[in-house]
Design an enzyme around this catalytic site. Structure first.
Site, PDB file in Angstrom:
ATOM      1  N   TRP A 145       0.803  -1.220   0.000  1.00  0.00           N
ATOM      2  CA  TRP A 145       0.000   0.000   0.000  1.00  0.00           C
ATOM      3  C   TRP A 145       0.836   1.270   0.000  1.00  0.00           C
ATOM      4  CZ3 TRP A 145       2.129   1.996   4.231  1.00  0.00           C
ATOM      5  CH2 TRP A 145       2.588   1.102   5.197  1.00  0.00           C
ATOM      6  N   LYS A 169      -2.485  -8.875  -7.285  1.00  0.00           N
ATOM      7  CA  LYS A 169      -3.292  -8.650  -6.076  1.00  0.00           C
ATOM      8  C   LYS A 169      -2.842  -7.357  -5.414  1.00  0.00           C
ATOM      9  CE  LYS A 169      -3.277  -9.362  -1.556  1.00  0.00           C
ATOM     10  NZ  LYS A 169      -4.178  -8.284  -1.191  1.00  0.00           N
ATOM     11  N   PRO A 170      -3.728  -6.341  -5.407  1.00  0.00           N
ATOM     12  CA  PRO A 170      -3.353  -5.088  -4.735  1.00  0.00           C
ATOM     13  C   PRO A 170      -3.466  -5.241  -3.218  1.00  0.00           C
ATOM     14  CG  PRO A 170      -5.315  -4.804  -6.145  1.00  0.00           C
ATOM     15  CD  PRO A 170      -5.078  -6.276  -5.984  1.00  0.00           C
ATOM     16  N   THR A 226       5.763 -11.983   5.697  1.00  0.00           N
ATOM     17  CA  THR A 226       4.922 -12.431   4.574  1.00  0.00           C
ATOM     18  C   THR A 226       5.814 -12.966   3.456  1.00  0.00           C
ATOM     19  OG1 THR A 226       3.519 -10.535   5.114  1.00  0.00           O
ATOM     20  CG2 THR A 226       2.956 -11.754   3.143  1.00  0.00           C
ATOM     21  N   LEU A 238       8.038 -24.983  -7.046  1.00  0.00           N
ATOM     22  CA  LEU A 238       9.208 -24.681  -7.894  1.00  0.00           C
ATOM     23  C   LEU A 238       8.984 -23.440  -8.752  1.00  0.00           C
ATOM     24  CD1 LEU A 238      10.663 -28.075  -9.155  1.00  0.00           C
ATOM     25  CD2 LEU A 238      11.607 -26.499  -7.483  1.00  0.00           C
ATOM     26  N   GLU A 244      10.806  -8.281  -2.619  1.00  0.00           N
ATOM     27  CA  GLU A 244      11.332  -6.972  -2.210  1.00  0.00           C
ATOM     28  C   GLU A 244      10.745  -6.710  -0.839  1.00  0.00           C
ATOM     29  OE1 GLU A 244      12.022  -3.913  -1.036  1.00  0.00           O
ATOM     30  OE2 GLU A 244      10.668  -2.868  -2.409  1.00  0.00           O
ATOM     31  N   GLY A 246      11.764  -4.601   1.821  1.00  0.00           N
ATOM     32  CA  GLY A 246      12.010  -3.421   2.650  1.00  0.00           C
ATOM     33  C   GLY A 246      13.447  -3.295   3.094  1.00  0.00           C
ATOM     34  N   CYS A 278      10.195   1.983   1.104  1.00  0.00           N
ATOM     35  CA  CYS A 278      11.182   0.942   1.445  1.00  0.00           C
ATOM     36  C   CYS A 278      12.597   1.505   1.467  1.00  0.00           C
ATOM     37  CB  CYS A 278      11.069  -0.261   0.524  1.00  0.00           C
ATOM     38  SG  CYS A 278      10.529   0.109  -1.122  1.00  0.00           S
ATOM     39  N   GLU A 380      12.701  -2.297  10.896  1.00  0.00           N
ATOM     40  CA  GLU A 380      12.431  -1.361   9.812  1.00  0.00           C
ATOM     41  C   GLU A 380      11.447  -0.317  10.336  1.00  0.00           C
ATOM     42  OE1 GLU A 380      10.335  -2.767   6.305  1.00  0.00           O
ATOM     43  OE2 GLU A 380      11.132  -1.106   5.138  1.00  0.00           O
ATOM     44  N   GLY A 453      15.641  -8.992   0.477  1.00  0.00           N
ATOM     45  CA  GLY A 453      14.969  -9.759  -0.558  1.00  0.00           C
ATOM     46  C   GLY A 453      15.851 -10.466  -1.557  1.00  0.00           C
TER      47      GLY A 453
END
Ligand code: NDP
Length: 476
Positions: A145, A169-170, A226, A238, A244, A246, A278, A380, A453
């Site tokens: 978001w 998926k937003p 997550t 697989l 990504e 943060g 981020c 973070e 990440g």
């Protein structure tokens, strides 16, 4: 607003709904379908069907559609930006930047579309090989978001140019501008089903998307917990992944830096988007000889920031995006006070009186005398709070900068080339800025090491993450 499957608007099969609220006022601005695994399955089917025709288009044809979409986004950028501010909270000027940034990304990928080439390997009597890159197929994108429009661009641009189709998926708090952009892309010439957008929660839409056997790749931006769950689920199937997750970017200011420029960089780097970026400046290390004037100037600047509803004129900082996020930040500052982990120089409280009453506002905050190892520097800090530390020399600054689980970005502010070189060589991060922080134009690869990440977005490098090598061996 409805979700988009196969080029059409659609409610969820369950006819379930969820509300989207304005973080500045608490008002409900729209409702969206609360999707399910069945909706994900419909979207993946549409994407699989579309893939057969989309992959046969030339990269140049795909690029032309992206270019046309960018033109249409630019024509509607004012409305799109206002919608983004209304659901996300950021000041309108920042929302305009972000929408333009989305158009820039599509134009960048359109611009390199005609340069997609393979290679030839000559093997004498054994034959010749033609090596090319093939799209992966149906890809899944899960976005957060904080920068929902820009991050959508980072995933849509390379995925579609490389010949894949996508199910996106937003985030549940910011789906509206993503849906509007999906419509613009469809109307700009995408084949139906090339881009599908399924709204709903992480559990009911995100996980089924990651688990779906026909989805070949997942690109995710969000938090580490997550991300690790998604990595585990994706590995079982697989799947290719980009994560990504943060960062905790350090900004180091040496005693030969342009102080005023560095103060500007720190204020923008930390308080842009209410600190919810981020690559924001999340830890500031000042050479001890310049610390006193720097902190004084910084405090003045931070106290002059105008806070309010991002749609109002001349606002520098809007609300945070959601209650959970604000509670996290407020909790960390309460802990700092309770455990005496630092001196709160300015800010340190939620804003909840008068016009701020219904929104998720938090005061821009500076903390000095930070106790090493406290959460202000180990976690973070995804909000408008900046811990400020002093260091006696470059060596200490680099050691402290690397004292983190993350490794997304870092900046060094100096006029000395040797200092720059050493910081570049020794700081562990995906990008090192010099006399700058935060900026990531579409040409620049973006992503981190360690818990920040896996993989890179942006730039031509991202195309490799949405394609795989395929070889034609010609035995003459
Ligand atoms: P999340 O990782 O929870 O959310 C990011 C996206 O993942 C959202 O679309 C979310 O859906 C979805 N999601 C959530 N759970 C799952 C799941 N089990 N499977 C698949 N998808 C899922 O981040 P938060 O919104 O909770 O943000 C919290 C923290 O994450 C911040 O404090 C910050 O540290 C970090 N963050 C980092 C960002 C970055 O750019 N690197 C961006 C945003 C956050 P839904 O919205 O429906 O929950």
């Amino acid at each position: 607003m409805l979700m988009r499957i196969g080029g059409k608007e659609s409610p969820s099969l369950d006819d379930a709904w969820t509300e989207v609220k304005n973080p500045a006022t608490g008002e409900v601005i729209d409702r969206i379908p609360a999707g399910s695994a069945d909706d994900v399955a419909r979207a993946v089917d549409a994407a699989e069907t579309a893939f057969r025709a989309w992959k046969k288009k030339t990269p140049r044809d795909r690029g032309m559609i992206l270019f046309h979409a960018a033109e249409n986004v630019r024509k509607q950028h004012t409305d799109l930006a206002a919608l983004l501010t209304t659901e996300q909270g950021k000041p309108l000027a920042e929302a305009i930047d972000e929408v333009r940034g989305f158009a820039n990304i599509l134009e960048f990928y359109a611009g390199i579309s005609a340069q997609q080439q393979g290679e030839m390997i000559r093997l004498g009597a054994a034959g010749d090989c033609l090596v090319t890159r093939e799209p992966l197929g149906v890809c899944g994108a899960i976005i957060p978001w904080n920068m929902p429009v820009l991050i959508m661009g980072w995933k849509v641009g390379p995925a579609l140019l490389a010949g894949n189709t996508l199910v996106l998926k937003p985030a549940s708090t910011t789906p509206l501008t993503n849906l509007r952009l999906g419509k613009i892309l469809d109307e700009s010439g995408l084949l139906p089903g090339v881009l599908n957008i399924v709204t709903g929660s992480g559990e009911s839409v995100g996980e089924p998307l990651v688990k779906h056997p026909s989805v070949r790749k997942i690109s995710f931006t969000g938090n580490v917990t997550t991300g690790l769950r998604i990595r585990d689920l994706a590995h079982q199937g697989l799947k290719v992944i980009t994560l990504e997750l943060g960062g905790s970017d350090p900004m180091i200011v040496m005693n030969d830096a342009d102080i005023d420029k560095a103060v500007d960089g720190a204020v923008r780097g930390r308080f842009y988007n209410a600190g919810q970026t981020c690559t924001a400046v999340k830890r500031l290390y000042l050479h001890e000889s310049i610390a006193e004037p720097f902190i004084r100037k910084m405090k003045e600047r931070v106290e002059s920031l105008r806070i309010g509803n991002g749609l109002m004129p001349a606002i520098d900082m809007g609300p945070m995006n959601n209650a959970i996020q604000r509670e996290q930040i407020a909790g960390m500052l309460d802990e700092t006070r309770d455990k005496n982990n630092g001196t709160i120089l300015t800010g340190g409280c939620t804003l909840q009186e008068g016009t701020y009453k219904q929104g998720y506002f938090y005061q821009p905050t500076l903390v000095t005398d930070v106790v090493p190892g406290s959460r202000l520097v180990t976690d973070e800090l995804f909000g408008p709070v900046l811990p400020v530390m002093t260091v006696p020399d470059l060596e200490t600054a680099i050691r402290e900068a690397n004292n983190t689980r993350f490794g997304l970005g870092a900046s060094i502010w100096t006029s000395n080339l040797a200092t720059t070189r050493r910081a570049f060589d020794e700081i562990r991060a995906g990008i090192i800025w010099v006399n700058r922080h935060l900026t990531v134009p579409p040409e620049v690869p973006f992503g981190g090491t360690n818990e920040s990440g896996i993989g890179r977005e942006n730039g031509h490098h991202a195309l490799d993450q949405y394609s795989e090598t395929k070889t034609l061996f010609l035995g003459w």
